[in-house]
Design an enzyme around this catalytic site. Sequence first.
Site, PDB file in Angstrom:
ATOM      1  N   LEU A  32     -12.971  10.678  -4.531  1.00 14.79           N
ATOM      2  CA  LEU A  32     -13.291  11.875  -5.320  1.00 14.79           C
ATOM      3  C   LEU A  32     -12.652  11.767  -6.699  1.00 14.79           C
ATOM      4  O   LEU A  32     -11.444  11.605  -6.831  1.00 14.79           O
ATOM      5  CB  LEU A  32     -12.802  13.133  -4.605  1.00 14.79           C
ATOM      6  CG  LEU A  32     -13.307  14.463  -5.169  1.00 14.79           C
ATOM      7  CD1 LEU A  32     -13.411  15.505  -4.058  1.00 14.79           C
ATOM      8  CD2 LEU A  32     -12.423  15.003  -6.280  1.00 14.79           C
ATOM      9  N   HIS A  34       0.379  11.179  -5.093  1.00 12.54           N
ATOM     10  CA  HIS A  34       0.470  11.116  -6.547  1.00 12.54           C
ATOM     11  C   HIS A  34       0.426  12.553  -7.083  1.00 12.54           C
ATOM     12  O   HIS A  34      -0.261  13.423  -6.521  1.00 12.54           O
ATOM     13  CB  HIS A  34      -0.725  10.316  -7.081  1.00 12.54           C
ATOM     14  CG  HIS A  34      -0.628   9.956  -8.518  1.00 12.54           C
ATOM     15  ND1 HIS A  34      -0.950  10.840  -9.531  1.00 12.54           N
ATOM     16  CD2 HIS A  34      -0.261   8.796  -9.127  1.00 12.54           C
ATOM     17  CE1 HIS A  34      -0.777  10.248 -10.699  1.00 12.54           C
ATOM     18  NE2 HIS A  34      -0.361   9.004 -10.484  1.00 12.54           N
TER      19      HIS A  34
END
Length: 337
Positions: A127, A231
């Site tokens: 995505l 992240h």
Amino acid sequence: MAAIVRPARADDLDALYEMAKLAGGGFTNLPADRPALADRLARSAAAFARTGNGVHDDVFLLILEDRAEDRVAGTAQIMARVGETAPFHSYRRGVLTQHSPELGRSFRTEMLSLTTDLEGSTEVGGLFLHPRYRAGGLGLLLARSRYLFIRRHRARFADRVIAELRGVIDEAGAAPFWDGIAGRFLGMDFREADAFNAINGHHAIANLMPKHPIYLAMLPEPARAVVGVPHPTGRAAMRMLETEGFAYDGYLDIFDGGPTLSAPTDRIRTVGDAREGQVSRVDGDGGNRSLVATGEFATFRAGFALVGEVAGEVMIDPIAADLLTLGKGDTILHIAR
């Protein structure tokens, strides 16, 4: 914005390549390599064209399209069955406890074990939104359209869905987790390994990873600190996954240490709660802001709409009906935003 989600086409290659260059390291499902992207588009076209049921090594690549500007705004993928053609490795975080009666002491430590437990699962990933479109709920539309696609074609997907989130990577493209484990064995930095994986797949490097359990206490502090940590740009994605019913069970990516979340397919909120109905009226008077999907395989499309349902009759607003090419009698899946 006039945005829909649709299957990728061969002529999306240039736009995908430009987005891939923006994605950065650790994004192996969207490599900045034109031949690799062209191959993925070809695999996706074959998956959309395949008839019949059964879960196979299909890749479905979806595109978020800004219809007003005729522009590709984002992309997402569904891998129907991981580990079918090559082992799908993960680390599993566990605990080992040992006790010595003679010393009167117990020893308890965390460890990482290489596993293929998640083989056979469906994976959602890849995505990415173009930076100019990271507002207005478009990430939510793109992410949840995958679950509507799975619901609409349930027999083509496994009973468990996983999502691998990118781990911590610094501004120079280095990954502390990789440096603490694999980098020591393979003599490659993360950027080299990441580029190789994006084009050739994970299995070649994964086959060289240490097979024995790894004690976390023996890793350098920078590597220990990022085990199972997404992240910073992936934290919102992790919250969306958790809202859908995904959970972190201690599995993590063997390269950057990012968390892998999973959920039983039919318990994913959008899969289980989406309602099916036939459009009985196109009307702009009222309705709830919803996600709507229609079509099958190559004709699949999804978008936002105002949807009302009273006594089994489904109403959709005219703007969305035009955008999704819907009319009276068409079947839709819908769920409140």
